[in-house]
Design a protein around this motif. Sequence first.
Motif, PDB file in Angstrom:
ATOM      1  N   SER A 229       4.598  10.849  10.491  1.00 44.88           N
ATOM      2  CA  SER A 229       3.916  10.256  11.380  1.00 44.88           C
ATOM      3  C   SER A 229       4.508   8.325  11.758  1.00 44.88           C
ATOM      4  CB  SER A 229       1.918   9.978  11.555  1.00 44.88           C
ATOM      5  OG  SER A 229       1.681  10.068  10.205  1.00 44.88           O
ATOM      6  N   TRP A 230       5.122   8.266  10.577  1.00 50.12           N
ATOM      7  CA  TRP A 230       5.570   6.330  10.907  1.00 50.12           C
ATOM      8  C   TRP A 230       6.490   6.622  11.293  1.00 50.12           C
ATOM      9  CZ3 TRP A 230       4.311   2.653   8.046  1.00 50.12           C
ATOM     10  CH2 TRP A 230       4.781   1.897   8.192  1.00 50.12           C
ATOM     11  N   ASP A 231       6.360   4.684  11.907  1.00 47.42           N
ATOM     12  CA  ASP A 231       6.765   4.202  12.920  1.00 47.42           C
ATOM     13  C   ASP A 231       7.380   3.640  12.363  1.00 47.42           C
ATOM     14  OD1 ASP A 231       7.572   2.997  15.552  1.00 47.42           O
ATOM     15  OD2 ASP A 231       5.968   1.590  15.381  1.00 47.42           O
ATOM     16  N   PHE A 232       8.667   4.536  12.408  1.00 49.12           N
ATOM     17  CA  PHE A 232       9.988   4.100  12.048  1.00 49.12           C
ATOM     18  C   PHE A 232      11.039   2.900  12.849  1.00 49.12           C
ATOM     19  CE2 PHE A 232      10.325   8.234   9.946  1.00 49.12           C
ATOM     20  CZ  PHE A 232      10.045   7.464   8.736  1.00 49.12           C
TER      21      PHE A 232
ATOM     22  N   VAL B 202      13.223  15.375  10.969  1.00 52.66           N
ATOM     23  CA  VAL B 202      13.123  13.977  10.884  1.00 52.66           C
ATOM     24  C   VAL B 202      13.410  12.880  10.146  1.00 52.66           C
ATOM     25  CG1 VAL B 202      11.339  13.196  11.334  1.00 52.66           C
ATOM     26  CG2 VAL B 202      11.441  15.310  12.525  1.00 52.66           C
ATOM     27  N   LEU B 203      13.407  13.081   8.347  1.00 49.27           N
ATOM     28  CA  LEU B 203      13.864  11.784   8.218  1.00 49.27           C
ATOM     29  C   LEU B 203      15.638  11.964   7.148  1.00 49.27           C
ATOM     30  CD1 LEU B 203      10.794  12.269   5.406  1.00 49.27           C
ATOM     31  CD2 LEU B 203      11.083  11.289   7.685  1.00 49.27           C
ATOM     32  N   ASP B 204      16.359  13.040   7.947  1.00 50.80           N
ATOM     33  CA  ASP B 204      17.619  12.684   8.089  1.00 50.80           C
ATOM     34  C   ASP B 204      17.819  13.113   6.403  1.00 50.80           C
ATOM     35  OD1 ASP B 204      19.946  12.295   9.195  1.00 50.80           O
ATOM     36  OD2 ASP B 204      20.125   9.997   8.789  1.00 50.80           O
ATOM     37  N   TYR B 205      17.129  13.579   6.214  1.00 48.33           N
ATOM     38  CA  TYR B 205      17.740  14.317   4.697  1.00 48.33           C
ATOM     39  C   TYR B 205      18.859  15.613   4.629  1.00 48.33           C
ATOM     40  CZ  TYR B 205      15.213  10.702   2.129  1.00 48.33           C
ATOM     41  OH  TYR B 205      15.075   9.327   1.310  1.00 48.33           O
TER      42      TYR B 205
ATOM     43  N   ILE C  17       1.511  20.715  -2.521  1.00 48.39           N
ATOM     44  CA  ILE C  17      -0.209  20.910  -2.610  1.00 48.39           C
ATOM     45  C   ILE C  17      -0.894  19.613  -2.292  1.00 48.39           C
ATOM     46  CG2 ILE C  17      -2.671  21.771  -2.070  1.00 48.39           C
ATOM     47  CD1 ILE C  17      -1.635  24.021  -3.573  1.00 48.39           C
ATOM     48  N   LEU C  18      -0.743  18.922  -3.595  1.00 44.71           N
ATOM     49  CA  LEU C  18      -1.384  17.206  -3.379  1.00 44.71           C
ATOM     50  C   LEU C  18      -0.465  16.556  -3.047  1.00 44.71           C
ATOM     51  CD1 LEU C  18      -2.481  15.418  -5.362  1.00 44.71           C
ATOM     52  CD2 LEU C  18      -0.788  15.249  -6.686  1.00 44.71           C
ATOM     53  N   ARG C  19       0.919  16.763  -2.038  1.00 44.75           N
ATOM     54  CA  ARG C  19       1.529  15.670  -1.182  1.00 44.75           C
ATOM     55  C   ARG C  19       1.157  15.837   0.209  1.00 44.75           C
ATOM     56  NH1 ARG C  19       4.177  10.933  -3.404  1.00 44.75           N
ATOM     57  NH2 ARG C  19       5.407  11.869  -5.792  1.00 44.75           N
ATOM     58  N   ASP C  20       0.204  16.749   0.365  1.00 48.76           N
ATOM     59  CA  ASP C  20       0.455  17.461   1.941  1.00 48.76           C
ATOM     60  C   ASP C  20       0.265  15.869   2.993  1.00 48.76           C
ATOM     61  OD1 ASP C  20       0.173  19.412   3.583  1.00 48.76           O
ATOM     62  OD2 ASP C  20      -1.829  19.134   3.791  1.00 48.76           O
ATOM     63  N   ASP C  21      -0.738  15.165   2.287  1.00 46.72           N
ATOM     64  CA  ASP C  21      -1.820  14.349   3.266  1.00 46.72           C
ATOM     65  C   ASP C  21      -0.581  12.714   3.268  1.00 46.72           C
ATOM     66  OD1 ASP C  21      -2.884  12.975   4.459  1.00 46.72           O
ATOM     67  OD2 ASP C  21      -2.751  11.236   2.937  1.00 46.72           O
ATOM     68  N   HIS C  22       0.930  13.234   2.334  1.00 50.54           N
ATOM     69  CA  HIS C  22       1.530  12.051   2.018  1.00 50.54           C
ATOM     70  C   HIS C  22       2.880  12.488   2.740  1.00 50.54           C
ATOM     71  CE1 HIS C  22       0.170  11.444  -2.856  1.00 50.54           C
ATOM     72  NE2 HIS C  22      -0.268  10.919  -1.579  1.00 50.54           N
ATOM     73  N   PHE C  23       3.622  13.821   2.762  1.00 49.97           N
ATOM     74  CA  PHE C  23       4.219  14.215   4.066  1.00 49.97           C
ATOM     75  C   PHE C  23       3.699  14.128   5.526  1.00 49.97           C
ATOM     76  CE2 PHE C  23       5.293  17.505   0.386  1.00 49.97           C
ATOM     77  CZ  PHE C  23       6.118  16.350  -0.378  1.00 49.97           C
ATOM     78  N   SER C  24       2.896  14.239   5.125  1.00 47.73           N
ATOM     79  CA  SER C  24       2.223  13.855   7.166  1.00 47.73           C
ATOM     80  C   SER C  24       2.386  13.014   7.679  1.00 47.73           C
ATOM     81  CB  SER C  24       0.745  14.302   6.941  1.00 47.73           C
ATOM     82  OG  SER C  24       0.149  15.502   6.747  1.00 47.73           O
ATOM     83  N   ASN C  25       2.514  11.238   6.347  1.00 45.70           N
ATOM     84  CA  ASN C  25       1.978  10.410   6.671  1.00 45.70           C
ATOM     85  C   ASN C  25       3.334   9.493   7.274  1.00 45.70           C
ATOM     86  OD1 ASN C  25      -0.327   8.424   6.673  1.00 45.70           O
ATOM     87  ND2 ASN C  25      -0.689  10.014   4.868  1.00 45.70           N
ATOM     88  N   MET C  26       4.267  10.159   6.586  1.00 50.69           N
ATOM     89  CA  MET C  26       5.869  10.179   6.512  1.00 50.69           C
ATOM     90  C   MET C  26       6.292  10.820   8.291  1.00 50.69           C
ATOM     91  SD  MET C  26       7.648  11.606   2.818  1.00 50.69           S
ATOM     92  CE  MET C  26       6.974  10.873   1.375  1.00 50.69           C
TER      93      MET C  26
ATOM     94  N   ILE D  54       1.206  -1.184  -0.105  1.00 53.75           N
ATOM     95  CA  ILE D  54      -0.034   0.231  -0.017  1.00 53.75           C
ATOM     96  C   ILE D  54       0.842   1.292  -0.134  1.00 53.75           C
ATOM     97  CG2 ILE D  54      -0.306   0.353   2.647  1.00 53.75           C
ATOM     98  CD1 ILE D  54      -3.031   0.916   2.171  1.00 53.75           C
ATOM     99  N   ASN D  55       0.250   2.250  -0.844  1.00 50.45           N
ATOM    100  CA  ASN D  55       1.342   3.537  -0.381  1.00 50.45           C
ATOM    101  C   ASN D  55       0.481   4.539   0.199  1.00 50.45           C
ATOM    102  OD1 ASN D  55       3.415   2.720  -2.562  1.00 50.45           O
ATOM    103  ND2 ASN D  55       2.051   4.442  -4.444  1.00 50.45           N
ATOM    104  N   ASN D  56       1.367   5.561   0.825  1.00 54.02           N
ATOM    105  CA  ASN D  56       0.677   7.014   1.619  1.00 54.02           C
ATOM    106  C   ASN D  56       0.118   6.827   2.600  1.00 54.02           C
ATOM    107  OD1 ASN D  56       1.823   7.923  -1.759  1.00 54.02           O
ATOM    108  ND2 ASN D  56      -0.248   7.632  -2.376  1.00 54.02           N
ATOM    109  N   LYS D  57       0.961   6.106   3.234  1.00 53.58           N
ATOM    110  CA  LYS D  57      -0.248   5.412   4.230  1.00 53.58           C
ATOM    111  C   LYS D  57       0.720   5.291   6.076  1.00 53.58           C
ATOM    112  CE  LYS D  57      -4.072   6.326   3.005  1.00 53.58           C
ATOM    113  NZ  LYS D  57      -4.832   7.351   2.477  1.00 53.58           N
ATOM    114  N   SER D  58       0.036   5.797   6.904  1.00 50.41           N
ATOM    115  CA  SER D  58       1.218   4.785   8.561  1.00 50.41           C
ATOM    116  C   SER D  58       0.168   4.557   9.243  1.00 50.41           C
ATOM    117  CB  SER D  58       1.871   6.357   8.857  1.00 50.41           C
ATOM    118  OG  SER D  58       0.569   7.830   8.657  1.00 50.41           O
ATOM    119  N   ASN D  59      -1.212   5.446   9.333  1.00 43.99           N
ATOM    120  CA  ASN D  59      -1.621   4.792  10.823  1.00 43.99           C
ATOM    121  C   ASN D  59      -2.158   3.355  10.161  1.00 43.99           C
ATOM    122  OD1 ASN D  59      -3.468   5.638   8.109  1.00 43.99           O
ATOM    123  ND2 ASN D  59      -5.158   6.260   9.393  1.00 43.99           N
ATOM    124  N   ILE D  60      -1.926   2.321  10.512  1.00 46.07           N
ATOM    125  CA  ILE D  60      -1.640   0.913  10.149  1.00 46.07           C
ATOM    126  C   ILE D  60      -1.993   0.366  11.279  1.00 46.07           C
ATOM    127  CG2 ILE D  60      -0.427  -1.028   9.400  1.00 46.07           C
ATOM    128  CD1 ILE D  60      -0.824   1.092   7.265  1.00 46.07           C
TER     129      ILE D  60
END
Length: 282
Positions: free
Chosen positions: A182-185, A273-276, A171-180, A78-84
């Motif tokens: 909140s991802w549990d690394f 946060v993502l170490d970039y 703008i389109l990526r706003d939700d994707h960035f939020s999921n990045m 699945i893509n673009n989700k973190s609330n798994i």
Amino acid sequence: MAFRKPYNILRTPLEEKSLFPYDVIVHFSYHKCLTAYYTKIMKKLAKEFGLYQKHFRGHLDRFEEAVAQVKKKSVLSINNKSNISFSKFPNYKGSHFLRDPRDLVVSGYYYHLWTKEKWCNSPDFDWARITKHRFFATYIENHASNYPINISYKEYLNSLDKETGFILEIILRDDHFSNMRSWDFANPNIIEFKFEEIISNEAECFRKIFEHYGFHPSLVKRGTQIAELFSLKNRNKSNTGHVRKGTPKQWPHEFSPLLKDLFKEATGDLLIVLDYEKNMSW
């Protein structure tokens, strides 16, 4: 004329239970972060070894339902989700791919100019979530009467100049960035890889991924061969229509000072946060 039997990679087929010791393999990524590449590898591997494979795009409910109801060895993504809901999963192992969010904007922009994906070509695109973003009225269209309606995302994107198109992609990526964010690394069942690590080192990275999955040595060997076969260096646009360049750090050649400022405003310290990045002065 007698029909020839299809080629079988295994002279002695493996029993399903010996393919890997878990009920399901799960994979998570983001749009334009090797999704097509991963899916192509797993489809071929699934066909050769009798696995069930399916990609659910961004449909979380369908994905979690499929995970909960697995009846045979499966690889689900699945893509673009973190609330798994990992606590509800059966016995699993998985992987998560990440890419510099700035390069996602660039890659997405060029891809969305020509893609045939249904969502991008439908005049029923959900513009409400785009036009309500604070950037839209300020940088794209300040007259509500001219807001896009009954027009596809691709058609509207093609009507904009490049810089404005990149703003639309942010703008389109706003939700994707939020999921990045909140991802549990820290999930020990999930192996983490960055796009930048994989490119030009596909076979070795996928060998590590397959070993993390607990794949039988035969799957590891064959999967690594397939990863190399379909690697970006062995593909070209005329064959796939999906890959433009695939190289990291495209954004420095594309981002204007305005785009840098807007990206920082939109994502805050996400790159740190993502170490970039180490700070906000990039």
